[in-house]
Design a protein around this motif. Structure first.
Motif, PDB file in Angstrom:
ATOM      1  N   ASN A  64       0.852  -1.185   0.000  1.00 39.04           N
ATOM      2  CA  ASN A  64       0.000   0.000   0.000  1.00 39.04           C
ATOM      3  C   ASN A  64       0.888   1.235   0.000  1.00 39.04           C
ATOM      4  OD1 ASN A  64       0.377   1.060   2.901  1.00 39.04           O
ATOM      5  ND2 ASN A  64      -0.235  -1.071   3.267  1.00 39.04           N
ATOM      6  N   ASP A  65       0.294   2.382  -0.327  1.00 38.39           N
ATOM      7  CA  ASP A  65       1.102   3.593  -0.435  1.00 38.39           C
ATOM      8  C   ASP A  65       1.118   4.420   0.837  1.00 38.39           C
ATOM      9  OD1 ASP A  65      -1.418   4.708  -0.444  1.00 38.39           O
ATOM     10  OD2 ASP A  65      -1.318   5.458  -2.501  1.00 38.39           O
ATOM     11  N   TRP A  66       0.746   3.817   1.981  1.00 36.94           N
ATOM     12  CA  TRP A  66       0.934   4.507   3.270  1.00 36.94           C
ATOM     13  C   TRP A  66       2.424   4.748   3.476  1.00 36.94           C
ATOM     14  CZ3 TRP A  66      -3.007   5.661   6.975  1.00 36.94           C
ATOM     15  CH2 TRP A  66      -2.538   6.197   8.180  1.00 36.94           C
ATOM     16  N   LEU A 237      -2.275  -0.516  -2.780  1.00 36.44           N
ATOM     17  CA  LEU A 237      -3.578  -0.044  -2.336  1.00 36.44           C
ATOM     18  C   LEU A 237      -3.495   1.452  -2.058  1.00 36.44           C
ATOM     19  CD1 LEU A 237      -4.537  -2.854   0.214  1.00 36.44           C
ATOM     20  CD2 LEU A 237      -5.428  -2.562  -2.102  1.00 36.44           C
ATOM     21  N   THR A 239      -4.237   4.799  -0.114  1.00 38.48           N
ATOM     22  CA  THR A 239      -4.555   5.118   1.283  1.00 38.48           C
ATOM     23  C   THR A 239      -4.827   6.601   1.504  1.00 38.48           C
ATOM     24  OG1 THR A 239      -2.231   5.453   1.869  1.00 38.48           O
ATOM     25  CG2 THR A 239      -3.117   3.218   2.082  1.00 38.48           C
ATOM     26  N   ARG A 240      -4.330   7.453   0.625  1.00 42.58           N
ATOM     27  CA  ARG A 240      -4.420   8.905   0.782  1.00 42.58           C
ATOM     28  C   ARG A 240      -4.007   9.318   2.202  1.00 42.58           C
ATOM     29  NH1 ARG A 240      -9.453  11.573  -2.351  1.00 42.58           N
ATOM     30  NH2 ARG A 240     -10.760   9.882  -1.616  1.00 42.58           N
ATOM     31  N   VAL A 241      -2.802   8.904   2.545  1.00 41.54           N
ATOM     32  CA  VAL A 241      -2.295   9.103   3.891  1.00 41.54           C
ATOM     33  C   VAL A 241      -2.130  10.576   4.231  1.00 41.54           C
ATOM     34  CG1 VAL A 241       0.104   8.926   3.128  1.00 41.54           C
ATOM     35  CG2 VAL A 241      -0.465   8.353   5.482  1.00 41.54           C
ATOM     36  N   ASP A 304      -6.749  -0.566   9.606  1.00 34.92           N
ATOM     37  CA  ASP A 304      -7.323  -0.423   8.273  1.00 34.92           C
ATOM     38  C   ASP A 304      -6.646   0.749   7.564  1.00 34.92           C
ATOM     39  OD1 ASP A 304      -8.834  -0.338   6.004  1.00 34.92           O
ATOM     40  OD2 ASP A 304     -10.719   0.220   6.995  1.00 34.92           O
ATOM     41  N   VAL A 305      -5.735   0.443   6.650  1.00 35.76           N
ATOM     42  CA  VAL A 305      -4.985   1.512   5.976  1.00 35.76           C
ATOM     43  C   VAL A 305      -5.834   2.225   4.936  1.00 35.76           C
ATOM     44  CG1 VAL A 305      -2.737   0.436   6.334  1.00 35.76           C
ATOM     45  CG2 VAL A 305      -4.066  -0.118   4.276  1.00 35.76           C
ATOM     46  N   THR A 306      -6.973   1.663   4.565  1.00 33.05           N
ATOM     47  CA  THR A 306      -7.818   2.277   3.534  1.00 33.05           C
ATOM     48  C   THR A 306      -8.926   3.147   4.127  1.00 33.05           C
ATOM     49  OG1 THR A 306      -9.322   0.370   3.442  1.00 33.05           O
ATOM     50  CG2 THR A 306      -7.372   0.323   2.017  1.00 33.05           C
ATOM     51  N   TYR A 307      -8.978   3.275   5.442  1.00 29.46           N
ATOM     52  CA  TYR A 307     -10.053   4.044   6.064  1.00 29.46           C
ATOM     53  C   TYR A 307     -10.036   5.489   5.586  1.00 29.46           C
ATOM     54  CZ  TYR A 307     -13.167   5.961   9.621  1.00 29.46           C
ATOM     55  OH  TYR A 307     -14.216   6.597  10.260  1.00 29.46           O
ATOM     56  N   ASP A 309      -8.686   6.689   2.862  1.00 25.90           N
ATOM     57  CA  ASP A 309      -8.884   6.801   1.422  1.00 25.90           C
ATOM     58  C   ASP A 309     -10.351   7.027   1.095  1.00 25.90           C
ATOM     59  OD1 ASP A 309      -8.033   6.464  -1.414  1.00 25.90           O
ATOM     60  OD2 ASP A 309      -9.327   4.703  -1.274  1.00 25.90           O
TER      61      ASP A 309
END
Length: 503
Positions: A64-66, A237, A239-241, A304-307, A309
């Motif tokens: 993922n891109d986190w 994935l 993530t828009r961190v 949850d790294v996609t929360y 996003d």
């Protein structure tokens, strides 16, 4: 046989006296030092972030891109070549000491001083540099990649015009390092820009507008192509961190009731609204002043790294609606976090391995435990230095060094412009944390610390070389001072002459 040995011995002595062998001696010293440092850190110190990326590099978790996918991809390639995850920490040590050797060799060529060239290698043993050499962090990768570009740029500048192939090979290598630096740290682009300018000026001392435009276009295209290639290879994935920054501002600047109202106005769903309110309450209750998303925001297990996003647009809308109304509180909060980063940096030494709550260390890492004896020896050295020389581990000091490097118009030696650009890179990198710093951590100022240390070392060697060069010429130009009672040009007289003169 004896004649052959004698010829070899004579040749070695001559090469030692004229300095031909010294760059190879520096290479041997750098290799031995790099091996020693890699041994101390073997198999590599892992943070929670790097442990996560190890899972991704080994293919046991989706990328993922986190965290930077390019680092996970590079680690995957190294593991595929060597079969061992410890190769990453070894490569970090090798890159640092290889770069220091290049710089030491340049100092030797310019000054002819063995001591000054060894002083450049000593940078690798400085407590605020060696403390993170074997920690697998994106901050370390950014710092070593940019330093490698700096060393390559100085080398290219010193190459004769006839070395066309060598020049272009070095420029392409430096471009790859620059692209990696731009991709491995999301906020590293401000630091990359001055180093890119340094590289262009090394290749063409007086580039015109067209050449600047062409070089910038090539670099931008390389970064975009590199990012696209990494995405194609890893399929990370989203993530828009970046949304963690407005979350931090919202829960620390607004009151819990204001957070609730702002969330409802921005159209946040009930789950996000309740979590933001809970985060605001928790941060105040526990007196947590930064990193609100990871420290106060309610999280499910596993993380949850996609929360973010799925909710980043709403969070950004809340920020844009509220921060202009609370600009004073926002400025005060950001000043508080930034001042803490400058004056109270923590984690000057990373003590081995760590995982987040609910996570677990990768089995491959558990198979290769750290050497506790060497780890504690290094820890004693670093923490003792942090106690006795605290400024080396604090952001304000390296901010001041970068300002001095930028503002002074002329530095001794042939690399005045390069030193100013190195200072500009450090300065921009530190200032980029003013609106974005999530917490106070020494690793955020590791690149300014490394760049500043190298710059100060080069300045010191240039001053020392100038004093050495001026010494003989000043002695030759200085008129001889005769001893007391003797006139200039007089020769010592024997006893009879003295007696005659006395009469």
């Amino acid at each position: 046989m004896s004649a052959t040995v004698e010829r070899w011995t004579t040749s070695l002595r001559e090469n030692w006296r004229d300095g031909t062998l010294w760059p190879w001696c520096l290479a041997a010293v750098a290799a031995a030092c790099g091996y020693g440092v890699a041994t101390v850190f073997h198999p590599g110190y892992l943070s929670a972030d790097s442990n996560t990326q190890l899972w991704q590099a080994l293919g046991d978790e989706p990328v993922n891109d986190w965290h930077p996918p390019v680092m996970a991809l590079a680690w995957r390639v190294l593991i595929g070549i060597t079969g061992n995850f410890s190769a990453m920490a070894a490569v970090q040590a090798g890159l640092l000491w290889g770069t220091l050797w290049v710089l030491a060799r340049l100092v030797w060529k310019r000054t002819g001083s063995r001591g000054l060239s060894l002083a450049v290698l000593a940078v690798g043993f400085a407590p605020h540099i060696v403390n993170l050499t074997g920690v697998v962090w994106k901050d370390v990768h950014l710092a070593y990649a940019l330093l490698a570009v700096f060393a390559i740029a100085l080398t290219v500048r010193d190459l004769p015009p006839s070395r066309v192939k060598a020049r272009w090979a070095l420029l392409v290598t430096a471009l790859l390092f620059l692209v990696y630096a731009a991709l491995v740290r999301k906020n590293g682009v401000p630091a990359v820009i001055p180093v890119f300018a340094l590289l262009v000026l090394a290749a063409w001392p007086a580039p015109g507008r067209r050449r600047w435009a062409a070089a910038t276009g090539v670099f931008a295209a390389a970064v975009l192509a590199g990012g696209a290639g990494v995405s194609a290879a890893t399929d990370p994935l989203a993530t828009r961190v970046y949304a963690v920054i407005p979350v931090d501002d919202l829960v620390h600047v607004l009151t819990p009731e204001q957070v609730r109202t702002a969330a409802e106005r921005a159209g946040a769903d009930a789950d996000l609204r309740d979590r933001l309110v809970t985060a605001a309450v928790t941060c105040r209750k526990r007196n947590i002043t930064s990193d609100g998303y990871l420290q106060c925001f309610p999280q499910r297990r596993p993380f949850d790294v996609t929360y973010l996003d799925r909710r980043a647009d709403v969070i950004v809308r809340m920020w844009t609606q509220q921060m202009p109304k609370h600009w004073k509180g926002y400025a005060e909060y950001r000043a508080r976090v930034f001042s803490k980063l400058l004056f109270r940096s923590n984690q000057v030494f990373w003590n081995g391995t760590h995982v987040n709550a609910g996570a677990r260390l990768h089995p491959e890492a558990r198979k290769q435990p750290l050497n506790d004896t060497l780890r504690f020896a290094l820890q004693n050295y670093v923490t003792g230095s942090a106690r006795d020389l605290p400024m080396l581990f604090q952001g304000w000091f390296w901010l001041a060094v970068s300002l001095v490097l930028v503002l002074r118009r002329r530095w001794p030696g042939p690399h005045s412009r390069e030193l100013r650009l190195l200072g500009a890179s450090s300065l921009l990198y530190i200032l980029a944390y003013l609106p974005t710093a999530p917490e106070s951590n020494y690793r955020y100022v590791y690149w300014p610390a490394l760049a500043g240390t190298v710059a100060l070392t080069l300045v010191a060697t240039a001053y020392a070389a100038r004093r050495r060069a001026a010494g003989p010429s000043e002695a030759a130009a200085r008129p001889a001072v005769p001893p007391a009672g003797r006139t200039p040009g007089a020769t010592p007289a024997g006893p009879r002459e003295d007696a005659g003169a006395a009469v």
